[in-house]
Design an enzyme around this catalytic site. Structure first.
Site, mmCIF file in Angstrom:
data_model
loop_
_atom_site.group_PDB
_atom_site.id
_atom_site.type_symbol
_atom_site.label_atom_id
_atom_site.label_comp_id
_atom_site.label_asym_id
_atom_site.label_seq_id
_atom_site.Cartn_x
_atom_site.Cartn_y
_atom_site.Cartn_z
ATOM 1 C CB CYS A 1 11.608 0.270 -11.265
ATOM 2 S SG CYS A 1 11.017 -1.410 -11.067
ATOM 3 N N GLY A 10 14.955 0.417 4.308
ATOM 4 C CA GLY A 10 15.140 -0.485 5.575
ATOM 5 C C GLY A 10 14.704 0.234 6.995
#
Lengths: 346, 266
Positions: free
Chosen positions: A129, A243
């Site tokens: 992250c 995506g």
């Protein structure tokens, strides 16, 4: 038609899950879709203590993508177990719990806590992250640290371990390799890509945190390449993500070498995407006469040889030999009777 | 744990026309959503023709008539610009109803006062319509074109008092100046309900505190998923033990004014 796949010892009834952080704790989406139709539910990152997260604005829409710096706001292990686990554990599909820490000891402690919880499908180590000051990406961009985090978690849990890799490296190959060597059962590829958007009127970043992580359709080709690179290197299964908006996107990941796929940002604007991916995947298999989804894994036909010298067909070989239900004996032996109920259902 | 019902449906555009200035009225046939809408709730629309505007856009529900719901929107960016070009007959993906709305005034209770800034007035119409008690709407904007729906509220039996910053309609000045006068003169108002720009809402919260009145404020926060998952729209809210971020899309958009901190404590 077989849609089931194995992530090491974890069986998924189909290869479609969701990306951590884009699906809350599942319960929010239960109002719109039947979670039991997914391959697995993957929840937002959990660490030991509750986390407040970053200042706002936390997201910014960019061309064909979304920039975010949420800062892993969450209820901590205890809050999660109290508020969300009762709902998740009654699902028939496994829950993959994304975990993180700011030190190696914290990662291991969170893993240990979940090892005590009955019914967990797998743990996904978030070592990538970009939006927290400590921990997160630093573990995912330092091979030695990554190895230590995975090993520390491996020591304290028999749960399937999935390591979620950062795209922010020159080559993903050594990271994939070390994660596998230190005991990961699977890899998730990829997390968001570090990025910046600026408001030119105020000359300030569009995110409260300054920089953030880029997700959405604009990162998909990058993610497909990273999955391909890793699939040529390691034999453990990969969850491909980045995506995915529809079945065609998901099939690209499978052909590149992913065993499963996760729908991420699309959940924010098209909540039924994961189920539509599943429907579209079945239609594609039907149209191409593919009876087993595993026959798609790694079947891209690349010209010439890979940069690391692997043979053209290795992806396919891996797809055929490394992913059958009996392929991972370690997982089967280790889990034995403690196999979580959710993990075996189909 | 399972919150209120919501629907994700393809909604047909029935009406989409400019009202005044940059403001437009959109009416959608959304049979799954419209009957469920409570005052102060919103819908999250995906505007398909705008390929690089990935995210949905949140809009307060203005009116509900049978299977149809209306919103008032202002063209402020590429998403709303694309929406303004869509003709009747086309569809948008609509998710809703979303959020925690206004509580309805009690029959026989004190007089409600509504405070609206610009197109924030849209979020108050259903409340005005469904409230068993009529009261006063204080409505403000920069200029006359920002004063929307004034006749609609009058038609419902509400008194409307208008302020514009340039004095082109109603009293010259801020709507909160008008409100202050009313409260100072010992008006009968028992509770405030407001929607508008953050500056106005803060001023309303301050007046509510000054005059010891409860207030419900509808915040207009940047959103992403609209259903409590992404944690984009969080605002700092007072708790028993300090403060926490709450989601404008789920715990809000309507908050009790006394809960709101406005700034993150340092």
């Amino acid at each position: 038609m077989n849609l089931a796949v194995q992530l090491g010892p974890l069986r998924l009834q189909n290869p479609v899950t969701v990306a951590s952080g884009t699906f809350g704790y599942g319960v929010e989406y239960a109002r719109l879709l039947d979670l039991n139709q997914l391959g697995a539910v993957t929840v937002k990152g959990i660490c030991l203590k509750p986390v407040r997260g970053n200042p706002t604005p936390r997201t910014a829409e960019v061309a064909s993508g979304l920039l975010n710096a949420i800062g892993l706001q969450g209820p901590g292990v205890d809050g999660f177990l109290r508020q969300y686990w009762p709902f998740l554990r009654q699902l028939r599909v496994p829950t993959i719990i994304n975990i993180w820490g700011t030190t190696i000891e914290e990662y291991a402690e969170v893993a240990r806590r979940f090892d005590e919880v009955e019914g967990v499908g797998a743990l996904e180590l978030n070592v990538s992250c970009p939006n927290i000051k400590e921990g997160g990406a630093q573990f995912g961009t330092d091979c030695r640290l990554l190895g230590r985090v995975v090993a520390a978690c491996r020591r304290v849990t028999r749960l399937p371990l999935i390591t979620k890799l950062s795209p922010n490296v020159t080559s993903i190959v050594p990271y994939a390799r070390v994660a596998a060597e230190e005991g990961s059962d699977a890899l998730s590829i990829m997390n968001s890509y570090p990025a910046l958007a600026i408001d030119i009127e105020t000359r300030r970043p569009r995110l409260g945190n300054g920089v953030g992580g880029l997700t959405g359709p604009c990162i998909k080709p990058i993610a497909v390449k990273l999955v391909y690179d890793a699939a040529c290197t390691v034999r453990i299964p990969i969850i491909g993500m980045g995506g995915i908006q529809n079945a065609a996107d998901a099939i690209e990941f499978l052909l590149a070498g992913a065993t499963a796929v996760a729908v991420g940002t699309a959940n924010f604007y098209a909540p039924r995407t994961a189920l539509e991916v599943l429907e579209g995947l079945q239609a594609y298999m039907h149209r191409h006469g593919v009876a087993d989804v595993r026959d798609l894994i790694g079947r891209v036909e690349m010209p010439g040889k890979f940069e690391n010298g692997s043979a053209l067909g290795e992806g396919s070989v891996r797809g055929a030999s490394g992913l059958g239900p009996s392929a991972d004996t370690r997982g089967g032996n280790l889990l034995g009777s403690s196999m979580p109920s959710g993990a075996t259902s189909g | 744990m399972l919150a209120q019902p919501m629907k994700d449906e393809s909604a047909e555009i029935i009406v989409n026309r400019p009202e005044v200035g940059l403001y437009h009225l959109l009416m959608l046939r959304a049979p799954g959503i419209a009957p469920l809408v409570a005052p102060g709730q919103f819908v999250h629309l995906r505007i398909w023709p705008c390929a690089d505007a990935l995210l949905r856009r949140p809009f307060s529900v203005y009116r509900v008539e049978g299977d149809c719901l209306s919103i008032l929107y202002k063209v402020v960016g590429k998403g709303t610009a694309a929406l303004a070009r869509m003709p009747p007959g086309e569809h948008v993906a609509a998710l809703g109803p979303l959020g925690h709305g206004f509580s309805l005034p009690c029959a026989g209770g004190g007089m409600p006062i509504l405070v609206a800034g610009g197109y924030g007035v849209a979020a108050l119409y259903l409340l005005a319509e469904r409230s068993p008690v009529r009261g006063i709407l204080f409505q403000g904007g920069r200029r006359k074109e920002d004063i929307l729906c004034e006749p609609d509220f009058r038609a419902l039996g509400w008194e409307v008092r208008v302020a514009t910053e340039d004095g082109s309609w109603g009293t010259r000045g801020l709507v909160t100046d008008l409100l202050r006068e009313e409260l100072r003169s010992g008006g009968r108002g028992a509770k405030l309900y407001a929607c508008g720009p953050t500056g106005m809402l803060r001023a309303v919260a301050q007046l509510a505190e000054e005059y010891g009145l409860p207030a419900e404020l509808s915040l207009d926060e940047r959103m992403c998923c609209g259903m409590g998952v992404c944690l984009t729209c969080v605002v700092p809210v007072r708790t028993d033990t300090g403060w926490e971020y709450q989601r404008a899309c789920t715990e809000g958009p309507v908050f009790d004014a006394r809960q709101l901190l406005w700034e993150v404590p340092s």
